[in-house]
Design a protein around this motif. Structure first.
Motif, PDB file in Angstrom:
ATOM      1  N   ALA A  27      26.090  45.055  -3.744  1.00  0.00           N
ATOM      2  CA  ALA A  27      24.469  45.214  -3.482  1.00  0.00           C
ATOM      3  C   ALA A  27      23.966  45.680  -2.845  1.00  0.00           C
ATOM      4  CB  ALA A  27      23.801  44.264  -4.044  1.00  0.00           C
ATOM      5  N   LEU A  31      18.840  42.849  -1.140  1.00  0.00           N
ATOM      6  CA  LEU A  31      18.896  42.369  -3.346  1.00  0.00           C
ATOM      7  C   LEU A  31      20.285  41.274  -3.479  1.00  0.00           C
ATOM      8  CD1 LEU A  31      18.283  46.003  -4.535  1.00  0.00           C
ATOM      9  CD2 LEU A  31      17.081  44.100  -3.749  1.00  0.00           C
ATOM     10  N   ARG A  32      20.595  41.305  -2.143  1.00  0.00           N
ATOM     11  CA  ARG A  32      22.439  40.116  -2.566  1.00  0.00           C
ATOM     12  C   ARG A  32      21.114  38.949  -3.059  1.00  0.00           C
ATOM     13  NH1 ARG A  32      26.808  40.965  -0.495  1.00  0.00           N
ATOM     14  NH2 ARG A  32      27.647  42.970  -0.059  1.00  0.00           N
ATOM     15  N   ALA A  33      21.623  38.489  -3.655  1.00  0.00           N
ATOM     16  CA  ALA A  33      21.606  36.774  -4.950  1.00  0.00           C
ATOM     17  C   ALA A  33      21.561  35.477  -2.967  1.00  0.00           C
ATOM     18  CB  ALA A  33      21.988  36.045  -5.842  1.00  0.00           C
ATOM     19  N   THR A  37      17.922  33.288  -6.080  1.00  0.00           N
ATOM     20  CA  THR A  37      17.125  35.001  -5.852  1.00  0.00           C
ATOM     21  C   THR A  37      17.230  36.084  -4.988  1.00  0.00           C
ATOM     22  OG1 THR A  37      15.294  33.155  -6.283  1.00  0.00           O
ATOM     23  CG2 THR A  37      14.526  34.946  -5.132  1.00  0.00           C
ATOM     24  N   PRO A  38      16.917  37.277  -5.364  1.00  0.00           N
ATOM     25  CA  PRO A  38      17.428  37.848  -4.328  1.00  0.00           C
ATOM     26  C   PRO A  38      16.807  37.901  -2.518  1.00  0.00           C
ATOM     27  CG  PRO A  38      16.207  39.145  -6.175  1.00  0.00           C
ATOM     28  CD  PRO A  38      16.351  37.685  -6.432  1.00  0.00           C
ATOM     29  N   LEU A  71      11.694  44.359  -9.065  1.00  0.00           N
ATOM     30  CA  LEU A  71      11.758  43.442  -8.651  1.00  0.00           C
ATOM     31  C   LEU A  71      10.831  42.572  -8.126  1.00  0.00           C
ATOM     32  CD1 LEU A  71      15.117  42.285  -8.013  1.00  0.00           C
ATOM     33  CD2 LEU A  71      15.071  42.733  -5.406  1.00  0.00           C
TER      34      LEU A  71
END
Length: 248
Positions: A27, A31-33, A37-38, A71
């Protein structure tokens, strides 16, 4: 009548249109967690945590604005803050310009923040805003360097590189974000500094090129940039410690 007497709103622009190749495939970096959570949501919350910030503009990948808007809608964000998603450009410089162009007219202080600095404390955000409101055209949070820095002649990857000099460490700072600007100063910089190659990655550097003064305020060690897998490990550790201390 001075400018101080008219109400001035502060907005934060978060360019999040990049892919973040250094973190590897998958990603886009924003947007990586992080802690489930992003990273982008953490960055948005970090800006909205400041009572001074009344609007957060997220600059999304050109094709990904609806996804980013969904998002933001999915996650609990402070209700006293407004949120706006605008499509970005091919470079960070272009994305910041598009974000600034989307700001309402009554915004006079603009913060530009990296989505990849998800854990910047609110005190740092407030310090930047206060310095701009106090009259500085451009403000950068920064930290003294722990390491000695060498200037080298770049060579092939993995090859020894000749040292050209050693700058005096006491005069050097590692800069962070959010960088804060008087809106007119930032707009002028984007109008006068031409987009070349990958474009500018440092808005304060663009302001410097226009001749306007830039000042530094103390940054924070938790405002580090998440670019490599090790940074993600550090960020998870900071988040876990915060959750333990804050009990949320």
């Amino acid at each position: 009548m001075s400018d101080q007497s008219r109400p001035s709103r502060t907005a934060a622009v978060i360019p999040a249109a990049g892919r973040g190749v250094r973190l590897g495939p998958g990603a886009p970096k924003a947007l990586r967690a992080l802690g489930g959570t992003p990273m982008l949501i953490h960055a948005v919350r970090a800006m909205a945590a400041s009572r001074a910030v009344s609007l957060v503009v997220v600059v999304a990948p050109p094709e990904g604005a609806p996804e980013v808007k969904n998002l933001l809608d999915e996650h609990a964000l402070p209700e006293r803050t407004d949120y706006l998603v605008v499509p970005g450009g091919a470079t960070r410089q272009e994305s910041v310009r598009l974000g600034v162009e989307a700001l309402p007219e009554d915004v006079s202080v603009v913060l530009v923040h990296d989505a990849a600095r998800p854990l910047v404390p609110v005190d740092t955000v407030d310090a930047v805003v206060e310095a701009v409101r106090g009259g500085a055209p451009a403000v950068v949070p920064a930290l003294p360097l722990a390491d000695t820095v060498k200037e080298v002649e770049p060579g092939a990857p993995g090859e020894p590189e000749p040292v050209l000099g050693t700058p005096v460490r006491a005069r050097l700072r590692a800069v962070q974000t959010p960088q804060g600007f008087d809106r007119d100063t930032l707009v002028r910089a984007h109008e006068t500094v031409a987009l070349s190659g990958e474009g500018a990655t440092d808005d304060a550097g663009m302001v410097e090129r226009t001749g306007a003064p830039v000042v530094v305020v103390p940054g924070h060690e938790e405002a580090f940039k998440v670019t490599r897998p090790l940074d993600l490990v550090l960020a998870e550790a900071v988040l876990a410690r915060r959750r333990a201390n804050d009990g949320f």
